[in-house]
Scaffold this motif. Structure first.
Motif, PDB file in Angstrom:
ATOM      1  N   LEU A  15     -55.878 -40.028  -8.850  1.00  0.00           N
ATOM      2  CA  LEU A  15     -56.058 -38.709  -9.437  1.00  0.00           C
ATOM      3  C   LEU A  15     -57.501 -38.441  -9.893  1.00  0.00           C
ATOM      4  N   PRO A  16     -58.194 -39.410 -10.525  1.00  0.00           N
ATOM      5  CA  PRO A  16     -59.595 -39.143 -10.921  1.00  0.00           C
ATOM      6  C   PRO A  16     -60.482 -38.765  -9.738  1.00  0.00           C
ATOM      7  N   GLN A  17     -60.301 -39.437  -8.597  1.00  0.00           N
ATOM      8  CA  GLN A  17     -61.098 -39.102  -7.412  1.00  0.00           C
ATOM      9  C   GLN A  17     -60.756 -37.703  -6.909  1.00  0.00           C
ATOM     10  N   MET A  18     -59.494 -37.356  -6.970  1.00  0.00           N
ATOM     11  CA  MET A  18     -59.071 -36.030  -6.521  1.00  0.00           C
ATOM     12  C   MET A  18     -59.593 -34.942  -7.456  1.00  0.00           C
ATOM     13  N   LEU A  19     -59.638 -35.230  -8.733  1.00  0.00           N
ATOM     14  CA  LEU A  19     -60.174 -34.262  -9.681  1.00  0.00           C
ATOM     15  C   LEU A  19     -61.680 -34.070  -9.483  1.00  0.00           C
ATOM     16  N   ASP A  20     -62.376 -35.163  -9.128  1.00  0.00           N
ATOM     17  CA  ASP A  20     -63.796 -35.029  -8.783  1.00  0.00           C
ATOM     18  C   ASP A  20     -63.955 -34.102  -7.573  1.00  0.00           C
ATOM     19  N   GLY A  21     -63.054 -34.254  -6.606  1.00  0.00           N
ATOM     20  CA  GLY A  21     -63.071 -33.369  -5.452  1.00  0.00           C
ATOM     21  C   GLY A  21     -62.781 -31.928  -5.833  1.00  0.00           C
ATOM     22  N   ALA A  22     -61.899 -31.743  -6.819  1.00  0.00           N
ATOM     23  CA  ALA A  22     -61.573 -30.393  -7.281  1.00  0.00           C
ATOM     24  C   ALA A  22     -62.796 -29.720  -7.908  1.00  0.00           C
ATOM     25  N   VAL A  23     -63.632 -30.512  -8.562  1.00  0.00           N
ATOM     26  CA  VAL A  23     -64.869 -29.967  -9.141  1.00  0.00           C
ATOM     27  C   VAL A  23     -65.778 -29.435  -8.034  1.00  0.00           C
ATOM     28  N   VAL A  24     -65.908 -30.197  -6.942  1.00  0.00           N
ATOM     29  CA  VAL A  24     -66.717 -29.750  -5.803  1.00  0.00           C
ATOM     30  C   VAL A  24     -66.118 -28.486  -5.196  1.00  0.00           C
ATOM     31  N   THR A  25     -64.797 -28.454  -5.087  1.00  0.00           N
ATOM     32  CA  THR A  25     -64.108 -27.263  -4.579  1.00  0.00           C
ATOM     33  C   THR A  25     -64.454 -26.038  -5.417  1.00  0.00           C
ATOM     34  N   MET A  26     -64.428 -26.191  -6.724  1.00  0.00           N
ATOM     35  CA  MET A  26     -64.742 -25.081  -7.616  1.00  0.00           C
ATOM     36  C   MET A  26     -66.208 -24.670  -7.488  1.00  0.00           C
ATOM     37  N   GLN A  27     -67.088 -25.647  -7.336  1.00  0.00           N
ATOM     38  CA  GLN A  27     -68.513 -25.335  -7.190  1.00  0.00           C
ATOM     39  C   GLN A  27     -68.766 -24.481  -5.954  1.00  0.00           C
ATOM     40  N   VAL A  28     -68.178 -24.892  -4.838  1.00  0.00           N
ATOM     41  CA  VAL A  28     -68.367 -24.143  -3.591  1.00  0.00           C
ATOM     42  C   VAL A  28     -67.777 -22.739  -3.722  1.00  0.00           C
ATOM     43  N   ALA A  29     -66.574 -22.647  -4.272  1.00  0.00           N
ATOM     44  CA  ALA A  29     -65.905 -21.352  -4.391  1.00  0.00           C
ATOM     45  C   ALA A  29     -66.671 -20.402  -5.314  1.00  0.00           C
ATOM     46  N   LEU A  30     -67.103 -20.911  -6.458  1.00  0.00           N
ATOM     47  CA  LEU A  30     -67.827 -20.064  -7.410  1.00  0.00           C
ATOM     48  C   LEU A  30     -69.161 -19.602  -6.852  1.00  0.00           C
ATOM     49  N   LEU A  31     -69.888 -20.516  -6.207  1.00  0.00           N
ATOM     50  CA  LEU A  31     -71.187 -20.152  -5.647  1.00  0.00           C
ATOM     51  C   LEU A  31     -71.020 -19.149  -4.509  1.00  0.00           C
ATOM     52  N   SER A  32     -69.985 -19.359  -3.691  1.00  0.00           N
ATOM     53  CA  SER A  32     -69.745 -18.426  -2.583  1.00  0.00           C
ATOM     54  C   SER A  32     -69.378 -17.041  -3.107  1.00  0.00           C
ATOM     55  N   MET A  33     -68.683 -16.985  -4.230  1.00  0.00           N
ATOM     56  CA  MET A  33     -68.329 -15.696  -4.811  1.00  0.00           C
ATOM     57  C   MET A  33     -69.552 -15.008  -5.406  1.00  0.00           C
ATOM     58  N   ALA A  34     -70.388 -15.765  -6.097  1.00  0.00           N
ATOM     59  CA  ALA A  34     -71.583 -15.177  -6.714  1.00  0.00           C
ATOM     60  C   ALA A  34     -72.496 -14.579  -5.645  1.00  0.00           C
ATOM     61  N   ILE A  35     -72.751 -15.365  -4.596  1.00  0.00           N
ATOM     62  CA  ILE A  35     -73.602 -14.862  -3.507  1.00  0.00           C
ATOM     63  C   ILE A  35     -72.882 -13.747  -2.756  1.00  0.00           C
ATOM     64  N   GLY A  36     -71.577 -13.920  -2.552  1.00  0.00           N
ATOM     65  CA  GLY A  36     -70.793 -12.929  -1.816  1.00  0.00           C
ATOM     66  C   GLY A  36     -70.776 -11.572  -2.501  1.00  0.00           C
ATOM     67  N   ILE A  37     -70.668 -11.556  -3.823  1.00  0.00           N
ATOM     68  CA  ILE A  37     -70.673 -10.290  -4.557  1.00  0.00           C
ATOM     69  C   ILE A  37     -72.018  -9.591  -4.398  1.00  0.00           C
ATOM     70  N   ALA A  38     -73.115 -10.352  -4.531  1.00  0.00           N
ATOM     71  CA  ALA A  38     -74.450  -9.766  -4.371  1.00  0.00           C
ATOM     72  C   ALA A  38     -74.628  -9.189  -2.967  1.00  0.00           C
ATOM     73  N   LEU A  39     -74.195  -9.951  -1.958  1.00  0.00           N
ATOM     74  CA  LEU A  39     -74.309  -9.465  -0.580  1.00  0.00           C
ATOM     75  C   LEU A  39     -73.407  -8.262  -0.339  1.00  0.00           C
ATOM     76  N   ALA A  40     -72.230  -8.272  -0.949  1.00  0.00           N
ATOM     77  CA  ALA A  40     -71.293  -7.167  -0.763  1.00  0.00           C
ATOM     78  C   ALA A  40     -71.850  -5.865  -1.324  1.00  0.00           C
ATOM     79  N   VAL A  41     -72.551  -5.949  -2.453  1.00  0.00           N
ATOM     80  CA  VAL A  41     -73.172  -4.748  -3.015  1.00  0.00           C
ATOM     81  C   VAL A  41     -74.217  -4.194  -2.046  1.00  0.00           C
ATOM     82  N   VAL A  42     -75.020  -5.113  -1.477  1.00  0.00           N
ATOM     83  CA  VAL A  42     -76.042  -4.698  -0.507  1.00  0.00           C
ATOM     84  C   VAL A  42     -75.387  -4.094   0.731  1.00  0.00           C
ATOM     85  N   LEU A  43     -74.339  -4.740   1.229  1.00  0.00           N
ATOM     86  CA  LEU A  43     -73.644  -4.219   2.413  1.00  0.00           C
ATOM     87  C   LEU A  43     -73.035  -2.854   2.141  1.00  0.00           C
ATOM     88  N   THR A  44     -72.516  -2.675   0.935  1.00  0.00           N
ATOM     89  CA  THR A  44     -71.936  -1.382   0.574  1.00  0.00           C
ATOM     90  C   THR A  44     -73.001  -0.285   0.599  1.00  0.00           C
TER      91      THR A  44
END
Length: 221
Positions: A15-44
């Protein structure tokens, strides 16, 4: 016929190794959303532009993002551009693919939100001396983001689930990738992926609950 012996201790021990993986999952998702929102405003803004070139670029992006599989977009970010000598790590390719998808879907959400805002709002801002850009920034965009808040929450959940596709391009540090590697070592497929599913479920439920509470607090009349 059914002689499988469950060994939950082996899965829970990882479980500790899987939770470490969950942290990476959250990092990728959050960063993709932050950049995605900025790009979406520009695209709009591009889609609303009088320039056919800018409008065409934005429309093409949205159409590709919404009408092709997310796996295809991640593959193109990793293997497609490699044909031109551009090489990205699995982590970067996953981020690029999810960001591309997020930006396309969010741009369409933002466009719909803008249509719900009366044109008189921007005109009122212009009459007060604001430039067109200032009127959009201070009057229109806050309302657009408010209307799109819950759809953005749904996209965040989708971004978290999309990280599981990273294993197809060699990503092995996120939750799904770590689970896959542990499965190859222990062969406890059911137990490991059941635990991973519970972690995914809890993450998405916490995000949905947090978004609802935040929406109630921020958007009260």
């Amino acid at each position: 016929m059914f002689n499988y012996t469950f060994q939950w201790k082996q899965a829970l021990a990882r479980l500790p190794q899987m939770l470490d993986g969950a942290v990476v999952t959250m990092q990728v998702a959050l960063l993709s959303m932050a950049i995605g929102i900025a790009l979406a405003v520009v695209l709009t803004l591009f889609r609303l532009s009088r320039s056919r070139i800018l409008s065409g670029i934005a429309t093409s992006w949205v159409e590709i993002a919404r009408n092709t599989p997310a796996l295809f977009q991640i593959y193109m970010a990793h293997f497609g551009v490699a044909s031109f000598g551009i090489h990205f790590s699995p982590w970067t390719s996953l981020l690029l693919g999810i960001t591309f998808n997020n930006a396309g879907y969010l741009a369409e959400n933002f466009r719909g939100a803008l249509k719900a805002i009366p044109d008189t709002q921007a005109r009122a801002g212009r009459s007060l001396g604001l430039s067109e850009l200032q009127a959009f920034r201070f009057i229109v965009m806050p309302q657009m983001l408010r209307i799109s808040f819950l759809p953005m929450t749904n996209q965040m959940v989708w971004a978290i689930l999309m990280t599981s596709l990273g294993v197809t391009v060699g990503m092995n540090t996120d939750l799904y990738g770590v689970t896959q590697d542990l499965n190859a070592l222990t062969f406890r497929t059911f137990e490991l992926f059941a635990v991973a599913a519970v972690i995914f479920y809890l993450i998405t439920k916490v995000i949905q609950l947090g978004a609802r509470l935040l929406a109630r607090r921020m958007f009260r009349y």
